[in-house]
Design a protein around this motif. Structure first.
Motif, PDB file in Angstrom:
ATOM      1  N   THR A  17      46.291  16.064  48.888  1.00 31.19           N
ATOM      2  CA  THR A  17      45.849  16.657  47.625  1.00 31.19           C
ATOM      3  C   THR A  17      46.032  18.165  47.695  1.00 31.19           C
ATOM      4  OG1 THR A  17      44.225  14.920  47.285  1.00 31.19           O
ATOM      5  CG2 THR A  17      43.905  16.946  46.039  1.00 31.19           C
ATOM      6  N   SER A  18      46.652  18.731  46.703  1.00 30.93           N
ATOM      7  CA  SER A  18      46.864  20.177  46.671  1.00 30.93           C
ATOM      8  C   SER A  18      45.732  20.856  45.907  1.00 30.93           C
ATOM      9  CB  SER A  18      48.205  20.512  46.010  1.00 30.93           C
ATOM     10  OG  SER A  18      48.221  20.036  44.669  1.00 30.93           O
ATOM     11  N   ILE A  19      45.460  22.098  46.270  1.00 27.22           N
ATOM     12  CA  ILE A  19      44.410  22.890  45.629  1.00 27.22           C
ATOM     13  C   ILE A  19      45.044  24.143  45.037  1.00 27.22           C
ATOM     14  CG2 ILE A  19      42.245  24.142  45.962  1.00 27.22           C
ATOM     15  CD1 ILE A  19      41.634  22.322  48.298  1.00 27.22           C
ATOM     16  N   VAL A  20      44.845  24.342  43.742  1.00 29.28           N
ATOM     17  CA  VAL A  20      45.420  25.504  43.066  1.00 29.28           C
ATOM     18  C   VAL A  20      44.325  26.241  42.317  1.00 29.28           C
ATOM     19  CG1 VAL A  20      47.689  24.425  42.808  1.00 29.28           C
ATOM     20  CG2 VAL A  20      45.984  24.173  40.997  1.00 29.28           C
ATOM     21  N   SER A  21      44.535  27.523  42.096  1.00 32.69           N
ATOM     22  CA  SER A  21      43.583  28.340  41.354  1.00 32.69           C
ATOM     23  C   SER A  21      43.861  28.222  39.861  1.00 32.69           C
ATOM     24  CB  SER A  21      43.692  29.797  41.797  1.00 32.69           C
ATOM     25  OG  SER A  21      42.783  30.608  41.076  1.00 32.69           O
ATOM     26  N   ALA A  22      42.796  28.104  39.072  1.00 35.39           N
ATOM     27  CA  ALA A  22      42.937  27.954  37.629  1.00 35.39           C
ATOM     28  C   ALA A  22      43.443  29.252  37.012  1.00 35.39           C
ATOM     29  CB  ALA A  22      41.611  27.562  37.006  1.00 35.39           C
ATOM     30  N   ASN A  23      44.300  29.129  36.031  1.00 32.76           N
ATOM     31  CA  ASN A  23      44.825  30.285  35.311  1.00 32.76           C
ATOM     32  C   ASN A  23      43.949  30.504  34.077  1.00 32.76           C
ATOM     33  OD1 ASN A  23      46.338  32.374  34.351  1.00 32.76           O
ATOM     34  ND2 ASN A  23      48.041  31.089  33.623  1.00 32.76           N
ATOM     35  N   ILE A  24      42.942  31.387  34.215  1.00 31.44           N
ATOM     36  CA  ILE A  24      41.963  31.599  33.152  1.00 31.44           C
ATOM     37  C   ILE A  24      42.179  32.980  32.537  1.00 31.44           C
ATOM     38  CG2 ILE A  24      39.498  31.796  32.646  1.00 31.44           C
ATOM     39  CD1 ILE A  24      38.941  29.874  34.875  1.00 31.44           C
ATOM     40  N   PRO A  25      42.187  33.069  31.210  1.00 30.38           N
ATOM     41  CA  PRO A  25      42.321  34.395  30.565  1.00 30.38           C
ATOM     42  C   PRO A  25      41.239  35.356  31.033  1.00 30.38           C
ATOM     43  CG  PRO A  25      42.568  32.632  28.958  1.00 30.38           C
ATOM     44  CD  PRO A  25      42.144  31.973  30.246  1.00 30.38           C
ATOM     45  N   GLU A  26      41.537  36.621  31.026  1.00 29.58           N
ATOM     46  CA  GLU A  26      40.657  37.644  31.602  1.00 29.58           C
ATOM     47  C   GLU A  26      39.274  37.667  30.951  1.00 29.58           C
ATOM     48  OE1 GLU A  26      40.648  42.484  32.369  1.00 29.58           O
ATOM     49  OE2 GLU A  26      42.425  41.471  31.584  1.00 29.58           O
ATOM     50  N   ARG A  27      39.183  37.511  29.650  1.00 30.17           N
ATOM     51  CA  ARG A  27      37.912  37.623  28.942  1.00 30.17           C
ATOM     52  C   ARG A  27      37.150  36.300  28.865  1.00 30.17           C
ATOM     53  NH1 ARG A  27      37.010  42.324  26.423  1.00 30.17           N
ATOM     54  NH2 ARG A  27      38.736  43.815  26.241  1.00 30.17           N
ATOM     55  N   THR A  28      37.661  35.258  29.476  1.00 28.36           N
ATOM     56  CA  THR A  28      36.969  33.962  29.477  1.00 28.36           C
ATOM     57  C   THR A  28      35.874  33.941  30.536  1.00 28.36           C
ATOM     58  OG1 THR A  28      38.972  32.850  28.733  1.00 28.36           O
ATOM     59  CG2 THR A  28      37.238  31.475  29.689  1.00 28.36           C
ATOM     60  N   GLU A  29      34.693  33.494  30.171  1.00 25.78           N
ATOM     61  CA  GLU A  29      33.570  33.448  31.107  1.00 25.78           C
ATOM     62  C   GLU A  29      33.780  32.365  32.157  1.00 25.78           C
ATOM     63  OE1 GLU A  29      30.218  34.928  31.621  1.00 25.78           O
ATOM     64  OE2 GLU A  29      31.579  36.473  30.896  1.00 25.78           O
ATOM     65  N   SER A  30      33.550  32.701  33.416  1.00 29.93           N
ATOM     66  CA  SER A  30      33.622  31.707  34.484  1.00 29.93           C
ATOM     67  C   SER A  30      32.337  30.880  34.488  1.00 29.93           C
ATOM     68  CB  SER A  30      33.809  32.400  35.835  1.00 29.93           C
ATOM     69  OG  SER A  30      32.714  33.247  36.105  1.00 29.93           O
ATOM     70  N   ALA A  58      33.036  47.229  38.815  1.00 34.59           N
ATOM     71  CA  ALA A  58      33.412  45.819  38.957  1.00 34.59           C
ATOM     72  C   ALA A  58      32.214  44.976  39.404  1.00 34.59           C
ATOM     73  CB  ALA A  58      34.557  45.694  39.962  1.00 34.59           C
ATOM     74  N   ALA A  59      31.379  45.549  40.293  1.00 32.87           N
ATOM     75  CA  ALA A  59      30.216  44.799  40.786  1.00 32.87           C
ATOM     76  C   ALA A  59      29.225  44.513  39.665  1.00 32.87           C
ATOM     77  CB  ALA A  59      29.536  45.578  41.909  1.00 32.87           C
ATOM     78  N   LYS A  60      28.933  45.538  38.848  1.00 36.43           N
ATOM     79  CA  LYS A  60      27.982  45.334  37.757  1.00 36.43           C
ATOM     80  C   LYS A  60      28.573  44.488  36.638  1.00 36.43           C
ATOM     81  CE  LYS A  60      25.065  49.405  38.431  1.00 36.43           C
ATOM     82  NZ  LYS A  60      24.478  50.603  37.792  1.00 36.43           N
ATOM     83  N   ALA A  61      29.874  44.510  36.481  1.00 42.23           N
ATOM     84  CA  ALA A  61      30.504  43.683  35.458  1.00 42.23           C
ATOM     85  C   ALA A  61      30.362  42.200  35.770  1.00 42.23           C
ATOM     86  CB  ALA A  61      31.983  44.047  35.328  1.00 42.23           C
TER      87      ALA A  61
END
Length: 417
Positions: A17-30, A58-61
């Protein structure tokens, strides 16, 4: 030979099974992972995340505050400051598995711990603080400009105030509301429901048709936690001393006896039951050996528990602490979970005195816990006393789980004089 040749030429990469990182738009909440120590909210409760609405570091964001509420309870949590989760030594990800592509798509997730507060108590506490502030200002003014008689009276009030506050703190939430608004007092039936919902019990089915279905084992310990417990070394032992050296809590006669019975049995060993007994040993060690200062110190915590798997430590922390603190409710919760596992491992009949002896508790405390789980106390027979290893003449009581579950009724007050 043809079939064998076909299997040999099969694509070996399809087994992985391969593991890939999701391609999420920058302003989308994780996504956000939240733990709820103590009372769980209903599935209908809505939670809203908040972030800073201005440019910052970046830390506070990455900082988030999550709030949800019902008619009576307010839930709040954050991933920063004093209320943030403690002891996080790794990053958390959420993943979605695609069976078709044999691929897991993961994305980072924020972690926070939710805290609850009862709205009625919060309002009452705010009123009390305001009243206390006014009284303090009045007292300071009197001490500075009052007559000798007024100053003496203020000092007398100060001396007498301590006992009054201590008595007020001992009153229950319902009693404190009597003088405020008697028409809002809940009924006896409502109070019974509140008592049942406030007890820190594992998930239960009040209408269960058998003791086996009364409590959900997965709410006590998950399959992943159980599977992480390696029992190979235990099964190699043939002496009680050797077994005790491998357990995190070695002085439980109940656990030691049950494990020796499995080891000395003929045929296939019940590994699932053995893992449950080891997990019960972790619970007893967590109750009896882990001190307040150990909860925030991972090295001391691991040492007190005899270096368990990381998933066991995380599970204990999530279930039985609030921000790395063991509150009185959490202390009772540990004991309730211990009693439920003990019932499951002994055909739902246990001897409160024997369990109390293992945990250094009073027998009356163990009986109260078991009654609150739905057990009834019955007199044990001489044969049952011998099996439990106690004097048959000791008038031993046994706790038996009865279904459908019934919980103790609220006291209706003392007898009229």
């Amino acid at each position: 030979m043809g079939k064998r040749k076909h299997s040999e030429t099969e694509d070996k990469s399809s087994k992985f099974t391969s593991i890939v990182s999701a391609n999420i738009p920058e302003r989308t909440e994780s996504p956000i992972l939240a733990t709820f120590p103590g009372t769980q909210p209903s599935s209908e409760t809505t939670f809203t995340p908040f972030k800073r609405n201005y440019e910052t570091s970046a830390a506070k964001a990455d900082e988030r505050v999550v709030i949800g509420e019902t008619d009576k309870v307010l839930f709040t949590g954050s991933n920063f400051g004093e209320d943030s989760p403690r002891g996080l030594h790794c990053k958390y990800y959420l993943g979605v598995y695609s069976k078709k592509n044999q691929q897991v798509t993961v994305t980072p997730a924020r972690v926070l711990s939710m805290r609850r507060s009862v709205k009625a108590l919060t309002n009452a506490n705010n009123e009390a603080i305001n009243n206390k502030s006014f009284k303090l200002q009045r007292a300071n003014l009197g001490m500075a400009f009052g007559t000798a008689k007024a100053i003496k009276q203020l000092r007398d009030e100060e001396r007498n105030k301590v006992d009054a506050e201590e008595m007020l703190d001992e009153l229950s939430d319902v009693q404190r509301q009597v003088g405020v608004n008697t028409v809002n007092l809940p009924s006896q039936a409502s109070l019974r429901e509140q008592v049942k919902s406030s007890l820190p019990l594992p998930s239960f089915d009040i209408n269960a048709d058998s003791p086996e279905n009364a409590y959900d084992l997965n709410s006590v310990v998950t399959p992943d936690e159980l599977n992480s417990i390696d029992v190979k070394e235990l099964l190699k032992e043939d002496s009680l001393e050797g077994v005790q050296n491998l357990l995190p809590f070695s002085r439980s006669n109940f656990i030691n006896t049950k494990i020796m019975q499995i080891i000395n049995s003929t045929g296939k060993k019940d590994r699932h039951r053995l893992r449950l007994l080891v997990y019960l040993s972790y619970l007893m060690a967590y109750h009896s050996r882990v001190r307040r200062g150990d909860l925030a110190n991972r090295e001391r915590l691991l040492s007190a528990l005899n270096n368990p798997p990381a998933i066991i430590v995380q599970g204990l922390t999530d279930r039985f602490t609030e921000n790395s603190h063991r509150t009185p409710i959490m202390a009772d919760k540990i004991l309730f979970y211990i009693m439920v596992l003990t019932l499951m491992l002994s055909d739902f009949k246990v001897f409160p005195e024997a369990i109390a002896r293992d945990l250094s508790l009073k027998a009356s405390k163990a009986q109260t816990l078991l009654r609150n789980l739905g057990c009834k106390m019955e007199k044990a027979t001489a044969e049952e006393a011998n099996i439990a290893g106690v004097d048959p003449k000791a008038n031993l009581k046994k706790a038996v789980l009865v279904v459908p579950l019934t919980f103790p009724e609220l006291s209706k007050g003392g007898k009229a004089k």
